[in-house]
Design a protein around this motif. Sequence first.
Motif, short mmCIF file in Angstrom:
data_model
loop_
_atom_site.label_atom_id
_atom_site.label_comp_id
_atom_site.label_asym_id
_atom_site.label_seq_id
_atom_site.Cartn_x
_atom_site.Cartn_y
_atom_site.Cartn_z
N TYR A 186 0.84 -1.19 0.00
CA TYR A 186 0.00 0.00 0.00
C TYR A 186 0.88 1.25 0.00
O TYR A 186 1.89 1.30 0.70
N ALA A 187 0.48 2.23 -0.76
CA ALA A 187 1.12 3.55 -0.79
C ALA A 187 2.62 3.46 -1.09
O ALA A 187 3.43 4.16 -0.49
N GLN A 209 4.15 -3.05 3.96
CA GLN A 209 4.02 -2.66 5.35
C GLN A 209 3.17 -3.66 6.09
O GLN A 209 2.41 -4.39 5.49
N ASN A 224 3.71 0.32 17.95
CA ASN A 224 2.56 1.07 17.47
C ASN A 224 2.46 2.46 18.10
O ASN A 224 1.74 3.31 17.61
N ASN A 235 5.18 4.42 18.35
CA ASN A 235 6.32 5.11 17.75
C ASN A 235 7.64 5.02 18.52
O ASN A 235 8.51 5.87 18.34
N GLU A 245 5.68 7.87 10.85
CA GLU A 245 4.74 7.61 11.94
C GLU A 245 4.04 6.28 11.70
O GLU A 245 3.60 5.98 10.59
N GLY A 302 1.19 5.34 13.01
CA GLY A 302 -0.25 5.45 13.18
C GLY A 302 -1.08 5.05 11.97
O GLY A 302 -2.11 4.39 12.11
N MET A 303 -0.67 5.45 10.78
CA MET A 303 -1.45 5.15 9.59
C MET A 303 -1.50 3.65 9.35
O MET A 303 -2.56 3.09 9.09
N VAL A 304 -0.38 2.96 9.45
CA VAL A 304 -0.34 1.52 9.22
C VAL A 304 -1.13 0.81 10.31
O VAL A 304 -1.91 -0.10 10.04
N SER A 310 -3.57 1.97 12.12
CA SER A 310 -4.99 2.25 11.92
C SER A 310 -5.57 1.35 10.83
O SER A 310 -6.68 0.83 10.96
N ARG A 311 -4.82 1.14 9.74
CA ARG A 311 -5.28 0.24 8.68
C ARG A 311 -5.39 -1.19 9.20
O ARG A 311 -6.30 -1.93 8.84
N THR A 322 -8.61 -1.45 11.24
CA THR A 322 -9.75 -1.50 10.32
C THR A 322 -9.86 -2.89 9.69
O THR A 322 -10.95 -3.45 9.57
#
Length: 161
Positions: free
Chosen positions: A32-33, A37, A66, A68, A129, A131-133, A135-136, A139
């Motif tokens: 992703y992106a 990851q 998670n 950081n 960061e 957080g994005m990974v 958070s995914r 989800t």
Amino acid sequence: MTAAATSRRSVIRPPSLARPRKVDKVPFVELYAGRLQGVVSSGSDEDRVYVSYFESGSGNFFCSTNNNRPCGGLRGSPCKHLQALMTEAVLQYGAPRLINYLSLGADPATARAAYDLLRFIKGGPHKVEAGMVFSRFLTYLHHVGLPSTTLPIPEMNWFVR
């Protein structure tokens, strides 16, 4: 289940793998992106997970908890969490797809295992960061926990048919 019935389901079974993935060790792997990851469980603390990634093109990578905190094993080269992520990614996606996605210089005909691909990672540690990974991942866990249904799931309406 027939092919027609499967095509109407909101949750479908993934293709078979060479061996079952070690989801207790690496519960989340994705491309992703521009990155490979995922989330990797700690070997020493069952309540800790690490967010790890390899960046396409640059070959940069990083591993942190998670919240950081940098991985203690990250000393200029991929740590054991990054190695576990690559191992499970090879199983999930196959070495040729990873070679292409990460823009590695490896030969798809000879590079089959994570070790073969890790030799071509030329970048270095580069903090982003977590957080994005993470958070995914949360989800993803939510979606995996949903019961199978043939009805549309409103929160997944962004998927392209």
